[in-house]
Enzyme design. Structure first.
Site, PDB file in Angstrom:
ATOM      1  N   ARG A  32       9.238   1.961   0.411  1.00 58.80           N
ATOM      2  CA  ARG A  32       8.823   0.668   0.944  1.00 58.80           C
ATOM      3  C   ARG A  32       9.763   0.185   2.051  1.00 58.80           C
ATOM      4  O   ARG A  32       9.960  -1.018   2.226  1.00 58.80           O
ATOM      5  CB  ARG A  32       8.719  -0.387  -0.164  1.00 58.80           C
ATOM      6  CG  ARG A  32       7.994   0.091  -1.426  1.00 58.80           C
ATOM      7  CD  ARG A  32       6.537   0.423  -1.147  1.00 58.80           C
ATOM      8  NE  ARG A  32       5.757  -0.744  -0.849  1.00 58.80           N
ATOM      9  CZ  ARG A  32       5.121  -1.478  -1.758  1.00 58.80           C
ATOM     10  NH1 ARG A  32       5.166  -1.145  -3.012  1.00 58.80           N
ATOM     11  NH2 ARG A  32       4.418  -2.517  -1.402  1.00 58.80           N
ATOM     12  N   ARG A  36       8.496  -5.769   3.817  1.00 63.60           N
ATOM     13  CA  ARG A  36       8.759  -7.177   3.506  1.00 63.60           C
ATOM     14  C   ARG A  36      10.216  -7.636   3.479  1.00 63.60           C
ATOM     15  O   ARG A  36      10.462  -8.820   3.503  1.00 63.60           O
ATOM     16  CB  ARG A  36       8.094  -7.475   2.162  1.00 63.60           C
ATOM     17  CG  ARG A  36       8.623  -6.576   1.057  1.00 63.60           C
ATOM     18  CD  ARG A  36       7.579  -6.182   0.051  1.00 63.60           C
ATOM     19  NE  ARG A  36       8.180  -5.135  -0.796  1.00 63.60           N
ATOM     20  CZ  ARG A  36       8.104  -5.062  -2.100  1.00 63.60           C
ATOM     21  NH1 ARG A  36       7.409  -5.951  -2.749  1.00 63.60           N
ATOM     22  NH2 ARG A  36       8.709  -4.099  -2.759  1.00 63.60           N
ATOM     23  N   ARG A  45       4.245 -10.536  10.520  1.00 60.87           N
ATOM     24  CA  ARG A  45       3.200 -10.944   9.573  1.00 60.87           C
ATOM     25  C   ARG A  45       2.675 -12.353   9.848  1.00 60.87           C
ATOM     26  O   ARG A  45       1.591 -12.704   9.401  1.00 60.87           O
ATOM     27  CB  ARG A  45       3.714 -10.837   8.135  1.00 60.87           C
ATOM     28  CG  ARG A  45       3.693  -9.452   7.569  1.00 60.87           C
ATOM     29  CD  ARG A  45       2.289  -9.006   7.146  1.00 60.87           C
ATOM     30  NE  ARG A  45       1.924  -9.530   5.844  1.00 60.87           N
ATOM     31  CZ  ARG A  45       0.981 -10.416   5.616  1.00 60.87           C
ATOM     32  NH1 ARG A  45       0.294 -10.920   6.624  1.00 60.87           N
ATOM     33  NH2 ARG A  45       0.694 -10.813   4.405  1.00 60.87           N
ATOM     34  N   ASP A  81      -1.286   1.145   2.845  1.00 57.27           N
ATOM     35  CA  ASP A  81      -1.185   0.773   1.435  1.00 57.27           C
ATOM     36  C   ASP A  81      -2.006   1.741   0.608  1.00 57.27           C
ATOM     37  O   ASP A  81      -2.957   2.346   1.121  1.00 57.27           O
ATOM     38  CB  ASP A  81      -1.692  -0.652   1.200  1.00 57.27           C
ATOM     39  CG  ASP A  81      -1.157  -1.196  -0.118  1.00 57.27           C
ATOM     40  OD1 ASP A  81      -0.024  -1.689  -0.137  1.00 57.27           O
ATOM     41  OD2 ASP A  81      -1.861  -1.083  -1.135  1.00 57.27           O
ATOM     42  N   TYR A 157      -5.783  -0.322 -10.520  1.00 53.67           N
ATOM     43  CA  TYR A 157      -6.015  -1.489  -9.656  1.00 53.67           C
ATOM     44  C   TYR A 157      -7.504  -1.806  -9.554  1.00 53.67           C
ATOM     45  O   TYR A 157      -7.909  -2.966  -9.510  1.00 53.67           O
ATOM     46  CB  TYR A 157      -5.424  -1.254  -8.258  1.00 53.67           C
ATOM     47  CG  TYR A 157      -3.936  -1.531  -8.206  1.00 53.67           C
ATOM     48  CD1 TYR A 157      -3.449  -2.834  -8.092  1.00 53.67           C
ATOM     49  CD2 TYR A 157      -3.011  -0.505  -8.306  1.00 53.67           C
ATOM     50  CE1 TYR A 157      -2.091  -3.093  -8.066  1.00 53.67           C
ATOM     51  CE2 TYR A 157      -1.646  -0.754  -8.281  1.00 53.67           C
ATOM     52  CZ  TYR A 157      -1.195  -2.051  -8.162  1.00 53.67           C
ATOM     53  OH  TYR A 157       0.155  -2.305  -8.148  1.00 53.67           O
TER      54      TYR A 157
END
Ligand code: CP3
Length: 355
Positions: A32, A36, A45, A81, A157
């Protein structure tokens, strides 16, 4: 196959570690890494929604390069993703701030037949375009990872409609509806294989399969519902690559699947990603007869420690794994509030180790 004329690769540390050869320095990348915790990503973003970035190759390329510009990392990973597959199958996926992914109309036993399997790959072309563009823009600085979620993690998911503490709805399928579960898992496996071959043809130099929800299963469920599909993915990718004269290494990260390390090592992947709960010495001893490279596994929370402690933990981890057939990484994705200096200290500590 398309001839891309990509720039020559200048940093082959990871590829050497995969082959059991000696790199000049230990390779490191961070799960990752393109996201973020980076202020430049947070700024980006504000202008673009999450899936807008994923679906626009120029934007996805820009974010992929962010950590490479900032840090001395030895690999990049394409910005995307795992949930682009359910999306391509026709499901709605929203990325909600502070919540994470939400699928407002989860999969049911009845609507499973509505999944648009045959046209899914055509709706994922933008990932291939992002990979090709990024390979050019990287100018050979480091190799580029492509990736996918594993069948079980995607199934979770899709049925839960987002993240879950127990995955009890998805696990209910495994116990109460095994045939439907196998139907869904096979469908996902077929799409994942086509999707990853497309990524390799587009220029991905390594592939990682994320089975992030392995930890919700036990050995018997994992043997029934995961290992056969993971094996099929590795086998098909290897056989297709032989036809294409490609040799892209495959990494499996089955988070929490400590109950079947040896079985994972026999699936045909070149590298096993190790999660942060396991002791490096234990993993090496369990897998001592397997010809496999290991990747991992510093606790992402260790990056909250003072710099000196991070350096100590990194060096200790390397001493326990040994420097052969080893790629340094965290044992899961980096957290959004990780201090930027901590990442730098971790990378420098790894690169300072003499081989
Ligand atoms: O830097 C990279 O590794 C490349 C990009 C990447 C993202 N997601 C971007 C992302 C990768 C490889 C993933 C994989 C992924 N996505 C996994 C497997 C890895 C793991 O951590 O176990 C999973 C389970 C997902 C699903 C997902 N996507 C969740 C649970 C969340 C919310 C929590 C979070 O991670 O922030 C996402 C959102 C997401 N994916 C973000 C990013 C940068 C943050 C969303 C935002 O910007 O609003």
């Amino acid at each position: 196959m398309t001839i891309h004329n990509f720039p020559v690769l200048k940093n082959n540390r990871i590829l050497k570690a995969v082959k059991g050869e000696k790199p000049d320095k230990l390779p490191i990348w961070i799960m990752r890494q393109a996201g973020r915790y980076l202020p430049e990503f947070m700024e980006f973003r504000k202008q673009h929604s999450f899936f807008e970035i994923c679906q626009n190759p120029a934007l996805a390329c820009e974010v992929t390069l962010m950590p490479i510009r900032r840090y001395d990392l030895d690999a990049s990973i394409i910005f995307s993703d795992i949930l682009v597959i359910p999306q391509a199958l026709g499901m709605t996926v929203e990325m909600k701030a502070g919540v994470g992914p939400v699928l407002p109309e989860p999969l049911t036993l009845e609507n499973i037949k509505e999944l648009k399997k045959d046209s899914a790959l055509s709706r994922l072309k933008y990932v291939g375009e992002a990979i090709t563009l990024t390979r050019h823009k990287l100018e050979g600085k480091v190799p580029l990872f492509g990736f996918s979620g594993a069948p079980w993690t995607l199934m979770g998911y899709m049925i839960e409609g987002g993240g879950s503490k127990t995955l009890s709805k998805a696990k209910k399928w495994l116990y109460a509806h095994p045939e439907k579960s196998h139907l869904l898992l096979s469908l996902l496996t077929d799409v994942i294989i086509d999707y990853l071959i497309m990524q390799i043809e587009a220029g991905a130099q390594l592939i990682q399969v994320f089975d992030s929800s392995a930890e919700y299963l036990n050995k018997s469920l994992y043997e029934k519902f995961c290992l056969p599909y993971l094996k099929k993915i590795a086998q098909k990718l290897k056989s297709r690559q032989a036809e294409l004269h490609e040799d892209v290494p495959l990494v499996l990260f089955a988070k929490g699947a400590h109950f079947c390390l040896e079985e994972q090592a026999d699936l045909g992947y070149d590298v096993l990603g190790i999660d942060w709960t396991l002791e490096p010495k234990f993993v090496r001893s369990v897998l001592k007869n397997k010809n496999i490279t290991l990747q991992g596994n510093l606790d992402p929370c260790a990056l909250y420690a003072p710099k000196e402690d991070i350096i100590g933990m990194a060096k200790n981890m390397i001493a326990e794994y040994g420097t052969e057939r080893y790629i340094v990484n965290l044992g899961h994705g980096i957290y959004p509030d990780t201090p930027l200096e901590a990442v730098k200290a971790f990378i420098e500590a790894v690169h300072s180790v003499k081989l």
